[in-house]
Enzyme design. Structure first.
Site, PDB file in Angstrom:
ATOM      1  N   LYS A 128       0.847  -1.205   0.000  1.00 40.85           N
ATOM      2  CA  LYS A 128       0.000   0.000   0.000  1.00 40.85           C
ATOM      3  C   LYS A 128       0.872   1.240   0.000  1.00 40.85           C
ATOM      4  CE  LYS A 128       0.856   1.247   4.486  1.00 40.85           C
ATOM      5  NZ  LYS A 128       1.672   2.391   4.871  1.00 40.85           N
TER       6      LYS A 128
ATOM      7  N   GLY B 113       9.605  -0.748   5.016  1.00 43.55           N
ATOM      8  CA  GLY B 113       9.703   0.411   4.145  1.00 43.55           C
ATOM      9  C   GLY B 113       8.525   1.357   4.177  1.00 43.55           C
TER      10      GLY B 113
ATOM     11  N   MET C 259       5.433   0.300   3.414  1.00 47.19           N
ATOM     12  CA  MET C 259       4.499  -0.170   2.387  1.00 47.19           C
ATOM     13  C   MET C 259       3.650  -1.327   2.898  1.00 47.19           C
ATOM     14  SD  MET C 259       6.539   0.261  -1.165  1.00 47.19           S
ATOM     15  CE  MET C 259       4.982   0.346  -2.062  1.00 47.19           C
TER      16      MET C 259
ATOM     17  N   ALA D 128       0.768  -7.076   5.157  1.00 48.83           N
ATOM     18  CA  ALA D 128       0.314  -7.902   4.034  1.00 48.83           C
ATOM     19  C   ALA D 128       0.500  -9.380   4.364  1.00 48.83           C
ATOM     20  CB  ALA D 128       1.094  -7.540   2.763  1.00 48.83           C
TER      21      ALA D 128
ATOM     22  N   ASP E  56      -2.520  -1.493  10.224  1.00 54.20           N
ATOM     23  CA  ASP E  56      -2.611  -1.511   8.764  1.00 54.20           C
ATOM     24  C   ASP E  56      -3.091  -2.856   8.217  1.00 54.20           C
ATOM     25  OD1 ASP E  56      -1.637   1.050   8.723  1.00 54.20           O
ATOM     26  OD2 ASP E  56       0.376   0.505   8.005  1.00 54.20           O
TER      27      ASP E  56
END
Ligand code: C5P
Length: 305
Positions: free
Chosen positions: A11, A99, A101, A106, A138
């Site tokens: 993301k 990072g 992301m 995930a 997240d």
């Protein structure tokens, strides 16, 4: 079933508005997530004990112990259904590690969905989202993908309509940045500037209407004018070299340059796929980052293969 693989996207936060620090240590957010086409693949197989392996260029930087969010996801689902998490989890990692992301998130969402399928638990979506929220702020977004507004600490999601594809370039920095350290630096900078850092000092974070409209219409120029990341100053303060990367992308023609989440990956919005190639080339030539990746979004969330 003897083997299940789930594909999960990275993301970028197109808006990360950070409120004051709450009594529980988290920050209230208006967090506009966009899932982009860099993916990890999580494969689970039955095993005698919970174990974890990882492949990919950054595999050496992924912890393979109980702190790994994918292992914690398997344990959490097992605990809810009174089941020992006897699985081997393999992570084929393509999302930059530490990072900003959501690579770890995930993997958690992917392991959760994969175990749910392998064990036939068929947990309702609401319950999967609850477990995701317990695992990390997240993680729910990694499950749902697409684009969404995250409120609370980022876990309370409202899906957003997106009217087109946005083209991004990501510059991967050397080493990671710790998310808690970046939030703490954000607080420190706020206190130093005299505003205070608590939820009493800082106004409630709100999504930008212009930004939501730009997503809805698929207008990259309008989106570029509206993006913002309240953690950017903190990430740059901890990693001043990011300024050179941001400048290189801007000089290379990016419509917008920003730190992705808590960094240190930087994200560059481009007008189209050709422009993204040019920005990527400029970033590579600049020597200011370790690797350059191109990806577009929105893309779907965790998907069974
Ligand atoms: O939820 P997650 O485990 O990803 O959060 C990691 C850390 O990031 C938290 O312990 C906290 O320090 C910080 N954080 C925060 N406010 C949020 C999300 C994360 O302060 N909304």
């Amino acid at each position: 079933m003897t083997r299940v693989t789930v594909r999960v996207p990275a993301k970028v936060n197109v808006q990360l508005a950070v409120g004051g620090v709450r009594p529980d240590g988290f920050h209230d957010l208006a967090n506009v997530f966009l899932a982009v086409g860099l993916h990890d693949e999580i494969t689970v197989t039955p095993a005698d004990a919970l174990s974890l392996t990882c492949s990919g260029p950054d595999a050496a930087h992924v912890p393979l112990d109980d702190t790994n969010l994918a292992a914690r996801a398997a344990r959490a689902l097992g605990a809810r259904y009174g089941r020992e998490p006897l699985v081997h989890i393999h992570i084929a990692k393509d999302i930059p590690v530490a990072g900003g992301m959501a690579g770890g998130s995930a993997d958690a969402a992917g392991a959760l969905l994969a175990c749910d399928a392998l064990w036939g638990t068929n947990a309702p979506r609401e319950e999967l989202l609850e477990i995701c929220a317990e695992l990390g702020s997240d993680v729910p977004f990694s499950l749902v993908g697409g684009a969404a507004l995250g409120r609370g600490r980022g876990e309370i999601l409202t899906p957003l309509e997106v009217g087109g594809t946005f083209h991004w370039v990501f510059a991967v920095a050397d080493g990671g940045l710790s998310t808690p350290a970046v939030y703490a630096e954000c607080d420190r900078l706020r206190v130093a500037s005299g505003t205070g850092a608590t939820s009493e000092d800082i106004p409630d974070p709100e999504p930008s209407p212009a930004l939501l409209e730009a997503l809805r219409t698929g207008d990259a120029h309008a989106l570029a004018a509206a993006v913002g990341n309240d953690l950017q100053a903190a990430a740059v303060s901890l990693r001043p070299s990011l300024t050179a990367t941001l400048d290189a992308g801007t000089q290379g023609g990016a419509l917008a340059a920003m730190v992705s989440g808590s960094g240190p990956t930087t994200a560059f919005l481009s007008a189209n796929a050709d422009e993204a190639e040019k920005v990527a080339e400029a970033l590579r030539a600049s020597g200011t980052c370790r690797a350059v990746r191109i990806a577009s979004g929105p893309v779907p969330g965790a998907t069974l293969l």
